[in-house]
Design a protein around this motif. Structure first.
Motif, PDB file in Angstrom:
ATOM      1  N   VAL A 158       0.837  -1.204   0.000  1.00 20.47           N
ATOM      2  CA  VAL A 158       0.000   0.000   0.000  1.00 20.47           C
ATOM      3  C   VAL A 158       0.870   1.252   0.000  1.00 20.47           C
ATOM      4  CG1 VAL A 158      -1.719   1.326   1.300  1.00 20.47           C
ATOM      5  CG2 VAL A 158      -1.936  -1.158   1.123  1.00 20.47           C
ATOM      6  N   LEU A 159       1.903   1.256   0.846  1.00 21.59           N
ATOM      7  CA  LEU A 159       2.807   2.412   0.914  1.00 21.59           C
ATOM      8  C   LEU A 159       3.488   2.675  -0.430  1.00 21.59           C
ATOM      9  CD1 LEU A 159       4.502   1.896   4.401  1.00 21.59           C
ATOM     10  CD2 LEU A 159       3.322   3.961   3.663  1.00 21.59           C
ATOM     11  N   LEU A 160       4.119   1.646  -0.981  1.00 23.08           N
ATOM     12  CA  LEU A 160       4.850   1.820  -2.238  1.00 23.08           C
ATOM     13  C   LEU A 160       3.903   2.116  -3.396  1.00 23.08           C
ATOM     14  CD1 LEU A 160       7.556  -1.000  -1.949  1.00 23.08           C
ATOM     15  CD2 LEU A 160       7.710   1.410  -1.277  1.00 23.08           C
ATOM     16  N   GLY A 161       2.703   1.504  -3.357  1.00 25.64           N
ATOM     17  CA  GLY A 161       1.721   1.781  -4.407  1.00 25.64           C
ATOM     18  C   GLY A 161       1.289   3.239  -4.402  1.00 25.64           C
ATOM     19  N   CYS A 162       1.064   3.791  -3.213  1.00 29.79           N
ATOM     20  CA  CYS A 162       0.698   5.216  -3.105  1.00 29.79           C
ATOM     21  C   CYS A 162       1.813   6.109  -3.641  1.00 29.79           C
ATOM     22  CB  CYS A 162       0.406   5.575  -1.657  1.00 29.79           C
ATOM     23  SG  CYS A 162      -1.131   4.913  -1.000  1.00 29.79           S
ATOM     24  N   MET A 163       3.052   5.791  -3.286  1.00 34.41           N
ATOM     25  CA  MET A 163       4.179   6.620  -3.723  1.00 34.41           C
ATOM     26  C   MET A 163       4.361   6.551  -5.230  1.00 34.41           C
ATOM     27  SD  MET A 163       6.878   5.940  -0.615  1.00 34.41           S
ATOM     28  CE  MET A 163       6.345   6.154   1.099  1.00 34.41           C
ATOM     29  N   LEU A 164       4.193   5.369  -5.808  1.00 28.96           N
ATOM     30  CA  LEU A 164       4.293   5.244  -7.262  1.00 28.96           C
ATOM     31  C   LEU A 164       3.164   6.013  -7.946  1.00 28.96           C
ATOM     32  CD1 LEU A 164       5.292   1.491  -7.745  1.00 28.96           C
ATOM     33  CD2 LEU A 164       6.660   3.507  -8.335  1.00 28.96           C
ATOM     34  N   PHE A 165       1.948   5.935  -7.385  1.00 33.16           N
ATOM     35  CA  PHE A 165       0.809   6.642  -7.966  1.00 33.16           C
ATOM     36  C   PHE A 165       1.043   8.150  -7.941  1.00 33.16           C
ATOM     37  CE2 PHE A 165      -3.348   8.684  -7.801  1.00 33.16           C
ATOM     38  CZ  PHE A 165      -4.018   8.070  -8.843  1.00 33.16           C
ATOM     39  N   VAL A 166       1.550   8.655  -6.813  1.00 31.08           N
ATOM     40  CA  VAL A 166       1.821  10.087  -6.715  1.00 31.08           C
ATOM     41  C   VAL A 166       2.919  10.492  -7.694  1.00 31.08           C
ATOM     42  CG1 VAL A 166       2.736  11.898  -5.207  1.00 31.08           C
ATOM     43  CG2 VAL A 166       1.013  10.320  -4.344  1.00 31.08           C
ATOM     44  N   ALA A 167       3.991   9.684  -7.780  1.00 31.98           N
ATOM     45  CA  ALA A 167       5.121  10.031  -8.644  1.00 31.98           C
ATOM     46  C   ALA A 167       4.761   9.978 -10.121  1.00 31.98           C
ATOM     47  CB  ALA A 167       6.297   9.095  -8.358  1.00 31.98           C
ATOM     48  N   LEU A 168       3.937   9.008 -10.511  1.00 31.80           N
ATOM     49  CA  LEU A 168       3.680   8.772 -11.939  1.00 31.80           C
ATOM     50  C   LEU A 168       2.312   9.258 -12.412  1.00 31.80           C
ATOM     51  CD1 LEU A 168       5.184   5.177 -12.253  1.00 31.80           C
ATOM     52  CD2 LEU A 168       6.270   7.361 -12.807  1.00 31.80           C
ATOM     53  N   LEU A 206      10.784  10.011  -3.605  1.00 26.87           N
ATOM     54  CA  LEU A 206       9.638  10.827  -4.016  1.00 26.87           C
ATOM     55  C   LEU A 206       9.788  12.260  -3.531  1.00 26.87           C
ATOM     56  CD1 LEU A 206       6.785  11.173  -5.177  1.00 26.87           C
ATOM     57  CD2 LEU A 206       5.872  10.313  -3.016  1.00 26.87           C
ATOM     58  N   ASN A 207      10.168  12.432  -2.271  1.00 26.54           N
ATOM     59  CA  ASN A 207      10.308  13.783  -1.721  1.00 26.54           C
ATOM     60  C   ASN A 207      11.326  14.607  -2.499  1.00 26.54           C
ATOM     61  OD1 ASN A 207       8.489  13.179   0.325  1.00 26.54           O
ATOM     62  ND2 ASN A 207      10.060  12.694   1.827  1.00 26.54           N
ATOM     63  N   SER A 208      12.523  14.051  -2.665  1.00 24.40           N
ATOM     64  CA  SER A 208      13.626  14.822  -3.248  1.00 24.40           C
ATOM     65  C   SER A 208      13.400  15.106  -4.727  1.00 24.40           C
ATOM     66  CB  SER A 208      14.948  14.071  -3.037  1.00 24.40           C
ATOM     67  OG  SER A 208      16.043  14.896  -3.361  1.00 24.40           O
ATOM     68  N   SER A 209      12.913  14.113  -5.477  1.00 27.76           N
ATOM     69  CA  SER A 209      12.674  14.345  -6.905  1.00 27.76           C
ATOM     70  C   SER A 209      11.562  15.364  -7.126  1.00 27.76           C
ATOM     71  CB  SER A 209      12.320  13.021  -7.596  1.00 27.76           C
ATOM     72  OG  SER A 209      11.130  12.470  -7.074  1.00 27.76           O
ATOM     73  N   THR A 210      10.592  15.406  -6.204  1.00 29.89           N
ATOM     74  CA  THR A 210       9.504  16.377  -6.330  1.00 29.89           C
ATOM     75  C   THR A 210       9.987  17.795  -6.056  1.00 29.89           C
ATOM     76  OG1 THR A 210       7.959  14.658  -5.596  1.00 29.89           O
ATOM     77  CG2 THR A 210       7.149  16.903  -5.596  1.00 29.89           C
ATOM     78  N   ASP A 211      11.028  17.944  -5.223  1.00 32.75           N
ATOM     79  CA  ASP A 211      11.588  19.278  -4.970  1.00 32.75           C
ATOM     80  C   ASP A 211      11.990  19.952  -6.276  1.00 32.75           C
ATOM     81  OD1 ASP A 211      11.261  18.766  -2.305  1.00 32.75           O
ATOM     82  OD2 ASP A 211      13.378  18.358  -1.907  1.00 32.75           O
ATOM     83  N   VAL A 212      12.796  19.257  -7.063  1.00 29.89           N
ATOM     84  CA  VAL A 212      13.295  19.845  -8.306  1.00 29.89           C
ATOM     85  C   VAL A 212      12.206  19.843  -9.374  1.00 29.89           C
ATOM     86  CG1 VAL A 212      14.261  17.669  -9.191  1.00 29.89           C
ATOM     87  CG2 VAL A 212      15.243  19.846  -9.917  1.00 29.89           C
ATOM     88  N   LEU A 213      11.289  18.874  -9.331  1.00 29.07           N
ATOM     89  CA  LEU A 213      10.200  18.824 -10.313  1.00 29.07           C
ATOM     90  C   LEU A 213       9.299  20.051 -10.198  1.00 29.07           C
ATOM     91  CD1 LEU A 213       8.473  17.333 -12.447  1.00 29.07           C
ATOM     92  CD2 LEU A 213       7.272  16.224 -10.541  1.00 29.07           C
TER      93      LEU A 213
END
Length: 410
Positions: free
Chosen positions: A220-230, A386-393
């Motif tokens: 569930v955790l990893l699925g949520c993070m992938l959904f948010v990222a992609l 997810l956190n760090s890549s979203t900073d620059v995104l």
């Protein structure tokens, strides 16, 4: 040896950091499989690397934010406000995704509730009080305890004050910022060796057996993070740029997310994001402030971790959650995530704040935190990526969006 065949050390220096990290990972797995007794002795290497990250992260955020604000010239164009909006929007959206996923796929934990009374749900007053106390914390205490909200508050205050100082003072502060960044880069260069020690000792001691019992929660955790990222982040970027967001999204995940996945520190990944922002041609006066700021308050992954683990405890205890409470939890999770430490495992320690919303006592909440540490091998790495890549995104999306808007108006 001829001049045409470089030494092994020279070839290693020319190899990208990501490649070196993968090599360290493979070497660690191999040693754990074929020589587990030797592998256990490498734990010290990993501990030294983690300790180094924890040492440099607080001072890095403090100095970089302070220097960036102090050296910002009056009248310079920046896009901090739209970036801050994207940071907050992304963090809240991630919490909402976690609430929906936890409702559709509820997780159960093994918790000891004997002789522990679960009281009625309270409000968010305790959370707000805690954050306020963090803001006014003693600066020395904030640095020693990695209280990043306190560090950020003092860095902003000192930066604004030093803006009115002489040029020499601001130049010295800029040189200090460059020096701290250089030290962090040096620590990151040892990431392959540190990861080798961490992976080797972990596999040799317990392997991944501890994760089997929590496979559903981890999924569930990893699925949520992938959904948010992609999905979620591309939607936000598309709303800002009005064009295909995936080239930018995938570049940020590849260039920033992979490194952050293995270093497990948003703050320590700041130099990587600064370099990527420079290559993207963004405004230096903007990203020099937004990237260190994002490492502290842009915590979509932390919001997911806090929400999913809190709702797992709620489901285990049989506490009813209605829609208004779920929305309130999303807000609380976003607030808590802003206070997450920029080093490995920081979000787990804020789970008790979210649990208090449902009247879950600290005795049970800390058991939930322990579960988080058990699955932290993958959870914390994915969260940091997810956190760090979203900073620059989001920095790139805001800068490019404002530039295109200015061109249309011209």
């Amino acid at each position: 040896m001829s001049a045409s065949s470089p030494s092994l050390l020279h070839r290693l220096k020319r190899t990208s950091l990501v490649t070196q990290i993968i090599l360290g990972l493979i070497a660690g797995i191999a040693l754990a499989l074929f020589a587990p007794d030797v592998a256990k002795s490498t734990a010290f290497i990993g501990k030294v690397f983690v300790a180094a990250l924890k040492a440099v992260a607080p001072i890095l955020v403090f100095v970089l934010v302070m220097a960036s604000i102090a050296n910002h010239k009056h009248g310079q164009e920046t896009h901090i406000r739209p970036i801050l909006f994207l940071y907050l929007l992304g963090t809240f959206a991630a919490a909402v995704v976690a609430v929906v996923a936890s409702t559709l796929f509820p997780s159960s934990l093994v918790l000891s509730t004997q002789d522990v009374a679960v009281t009625a749900p309270g409000g968010i007053g305790e959370v707000l009080q805690s954050l306020l106390l963090s803001v006014v914390d003693n600066p020395v205490s904030a640095l020693m305890n990695a209280n990043f909200i306190g560090i950020l508050a003092w860095a902003i205050g000192m930066g604004v004050a030093i803006r009115h100082a002489g040029d020499t003072t601001r130049e010295v502060l800029g040189d200090l910022s460059n020096g701290v960044t250089l030290i962090v880069r040096l620590v990151i260069r040892f990431a392959p060796l540190g990861i080798f020690g961490l992976v080797t000792s972990t596999l040799a001691t317990s392997g991944f057996g501890a994760l089997v019992g929590y496979a559903h929660l981890l999924a569930v955790l990893l699925g949520c993070m992938l959904f948010v990222a992609l999905v979620m982040n591309p939607v936000i970027v598309f709303w800002k740029l009005r064009r295909n967001p995936y080239p930018l999204v995938l570049m940020c995940l590849r260039e920033s997310g992979i490194t952050a996945f293995f270093t497990r520190s948003s703050a320590a990944n700041i130099p990587v994001n600064l370099e990527l922002s420079k290559r993207l041609g963004l405004h230096e006066d903007t990203y020099s402030v937004s990237i260190p700021l994002g490492a502290t308050i842009n915590m979509a992954g932390a919001a997911i971790t806090i929400t999913v683990l809190t709702l797992a405890a709620v489901h285990t205890l049989g506490i009813a959650v209605d829609i208004p409470t779920a929305i309130l939890l999303s807000v609380v999770a976003a607030i808590c995530a802003c206070g997450a430490s920029g080093v490995a495992g920081g979000s787990l320690l804020l789970i008790p704040l979210a649990c208090s919303l449902f009247g879950i006592p600290s005795e049970i909440a800390m058991q939930v935190v322990a579960v988080g540490f058990i699955i932290g091998v993958l959870q914390d790495s994915a969260e940091t990526a997810l956190n760090s890549s979203t900073d620059v995104l989001f920095t790139a999306a805001a800068c490019l969006g404002e530039d295109e808007k200015a061109q249309r108006l011209a």
